[in-house]
Design a protein around this motif. Sequence first.
Motif, short mmCIF file in Angstrom:
data_model
loop_
_atom_site.label_atom_id
_atom_site.label_comp_id
_atom_site.label_asym_id
_atom_site.label_seq_id
_atom_site.Cartn_x
_atom_site.Cartn_y
_atom_site.Cartn_z
N ARG A 207 -38.08 -49.87 -2.13
CA ARG A 207 -39.45 -49.38 -2.36
C ARG A 207 -40.25 -49.38 -1.07
O ARG A 207 -41.01 -48.44 -0.78
N LEU A 208 -40.10 -50.44 -0.28
CA LEU A 208 -40.82 -50.53 0.99
C LEU A 208 -40.40 -49.42 1.94
O LEU A 208 -41.24 -48.80 2.61
N GLU A 209 -39.10 -49.15 2.00
CA GLU A 209 -38.60 -48.10 2.89
C GLU A 209 -39.07 -46.73 2.43
O GLU A 209 -39.38 -45.86 3.25
N ARG A 210 -39.14 -46.51 1.13
CA ARG A 210 -39.65 -45.24 0.61
C ARG A 210 -41.11 -45.05 0.99
O ARG A 210 -41.54 -43.95 1.37
N LEU A 211 -41.90 -46.12 0.90
CA LEU A 211 -43.30 -46.06 1.31
C LEU A 211 -43.41 -45.78 2.80
O LEU A 211 -44.30 -45.02 3.24
N ARG A 212 -42.52 -46.35 3.59
CA ARG A 212 -42.54 -46.10 5.03
C ARG A 212 -42.23 -44.63 5.32
O ARG A 212 -42.88 -44.01 6.18
N HIS A 213 -41.27 -44.06 4.60
CA HIS A 213 -40.94 -42.64 4.76
C HIS A 213 -42.16 -41.78 4.42
O HIS A 213 -42.47 -40.83 5.13
N GLU A 214 -42.81 -42.11 3.32
CA GLU A 214 -44.00 -41.33 2.90
C GLU A 214 -45.11 -41.45 3.92
O GLU A 214 -45.82 -40.46 4.21
N PHE A 215 -45.28 -42.65 4.48
CA PHE A 215 -46.31 -42.84 5.51
C PHE A 215 -46.00 -41.99 6.74
O PHE A 215 -46.91 -41.37 7.32
N GLU A 216 -44.74 -41.96 7.15
CA GLU A 216 -44.35 -41.17 8.32
C GLU A 216 -44.60 -39.68 8.07
O GLU A 216 -45.05 -38.96 8.96
N GLU A 217 -44.29 -39.22 6.86
CA GLU A 217 -44.53 -37.81 6.54
C GLU A 217 -46.01 -37.48 6.58
O GLU A 217 -46.42 -36.43 7.11
N LEU A 218 -46.85 -38.36 6.03
CA LEU A 218 -48.30 -38.14 6.06
C LEU A 218 -48.83 -38.17 7.49
O LEU A 218 -49.69 -37.36 7.86
N ARG A 219 -48.33 -39.09 8.28
CA ARG A 219 -48.78 -39.20 9.67
C ARG A 219 -48.44 -37.93 10.44
O ARG A 219 -49.27 -37.41 11.20
N GLN A 220 -47.22 -37.43 10.25
CA GLN A 220 -46.83 -36.21 10.95
C GLN A 220 -47.66 -35.02 10.49
O GLN A 220 -48.02 -34.16 11.29
N GLU A 221 -47.98 -34.96 9.20
CA GLU A 221 -48.80 -33.87 8.68
C GLU A 221 -50.21 -33.92 9.26
O GLU A 221 -50.78 -32.88 9.64
N VAL A 222 -50.79 -35.13 9.35
CA VAL A 222 -52.13 -35.29 9.92
C VAL A 222 -52.13 -34.89 11.38
O VAL A 222 -53.04 -34.19 11.86
N GLU A 223 -51.10 -35.29 12.13
CA GLU A 223 -51.01 -34.95 13.55
C GLU A 223 -50.88 -33.43 13.73
O GLU A 223 -51.49 -32.85 14.64
N THR A 224 -50.10 -32.79 12.85
CA THR A 224 -49.93 -31.33 12.93
C THR A 224 -51.25 -30.61 12.68
O THR A 224 -51.61 -29.67 13.39
N ARG A 225 -51.98 -31.09 11.66
CA ARG A 225 -53.26 -30.46 11.33
C ARG A 225 -54.31 -30.69 12.41
O ARG A 225 -55.17 -29.84 12.64
N SER A 226 -54.26 -31.83 13.06
CA SER A 226 -55.25 -32.12 14.10
C SER A 226 -54.95 -31.34 15.38
O SER A 226 -55.86 -31.00 16.13
N ILE A 227 -53.68 -31.04 15.62
CA ILE A 227 -53.31 -30.28 16.81
C ILE A 227 -53.69 -28.81 16.65
O ILE A 227 -54.15 -28.16 17.58
N ALA A 228 -53.51 -28.28 15.43
CA ALA A 228 -53.78 -26.86 15.19
C ALA A 228 -55.21 -26.46 15.49
O ALA A 228 -55.46 -25.50 16.23
N PRO A 229 -56.25 -27.15 14.95
CA PRO A 229 -57.64 -26.76 15.29
C PRO A 229 -57.93 -26.88 16.77
O PRO A 229 -58.68 -26.09 17.33
N ALA A 230 -57.33 -27.89 17.41
CA ALA A 230 -57.56 -28.06 18.85
C ALA A 230 -57.02 -26.87 19.64
O ALA A 230 -57.64 -26.40 20.59
N SER A 231 -55.88 -26.36 19.23
CA SER A 231 -55.30 -25.20 19.92
C SER A 231 -56.16 -23.95 19.69
O SER A 231 -56.32 -23.12 20.59
#
Length: 238
Positions: A207-231
């Motif tokens: 369960r902990l590892e699944r939560l870590r995977h979900e956190f990594e996916e959310l983090r990458q999505e946030v980083e992608t969205r933050s980079i797009a407006p900046a570009s």
Amino acid sequence: MKGRIASTVFAAALIFFAGYAALFIAPDERTMHAIQRIFYFHLPSWIAMFTALSVVFVANVAYLATRKAKWDALGVAGAEAGVVCCTIGLATGPLWARPVWGIWWTWDARLTTTFILWLLYISYLLLRGLLDDTEKKATLSAIFGIFAFLDVPLVYVSNRLWRTQHPQPVILGGNGSGLDPTMSKVLLLCVIAVMGVMIIILLDRYRLERLRHEFEELRQEVETRSIAPASILGKEST
């Protein structure tokens, strides 16, 4: 949450009763006497280890076949549970061996293959910590985990294939093998108790590892969205 608490309490009660049975209900072994009672947790730790590492193998194969993150999470959870059980087995073994054999350790086939197995799965966990890319980490660790599992059956048959400090198997060892009926019942209780604890550890870690995977996916999505407006802003300013 209530279910997890109830299962943890039940497993703790099983361990308590198993310990009581091993110390006070199981009959005295006529040659080794009290020190033999380590057997009731030494052997179950190996059974739990074999089970956990088999889960790792299945999860590794399933990940390579499907590329689904849940199998990677199950693989690392099983590996950590298996390493814990293997460590318990390696720790209780010398405590039993010293009074009976007169030595703490010897590099015979059973002990050597088991120590190599422990090192292999420690390396499996260390490998995951060295890689940042999620997909690459999962793929390489799955391949390495399948390779590491080759030592599991070797550990099991080592005292059947070679003469070792360990005696021939007491259970499923052929003619003349077997346990006193009361010893068998106590051993079964101890196996159930240790397996219960191992399964709880494995599921919680999964369960902990699944939560870590979900956190990594959310983090990458946030980083992608933050980079797009900046570009986009950069293009407009030019």
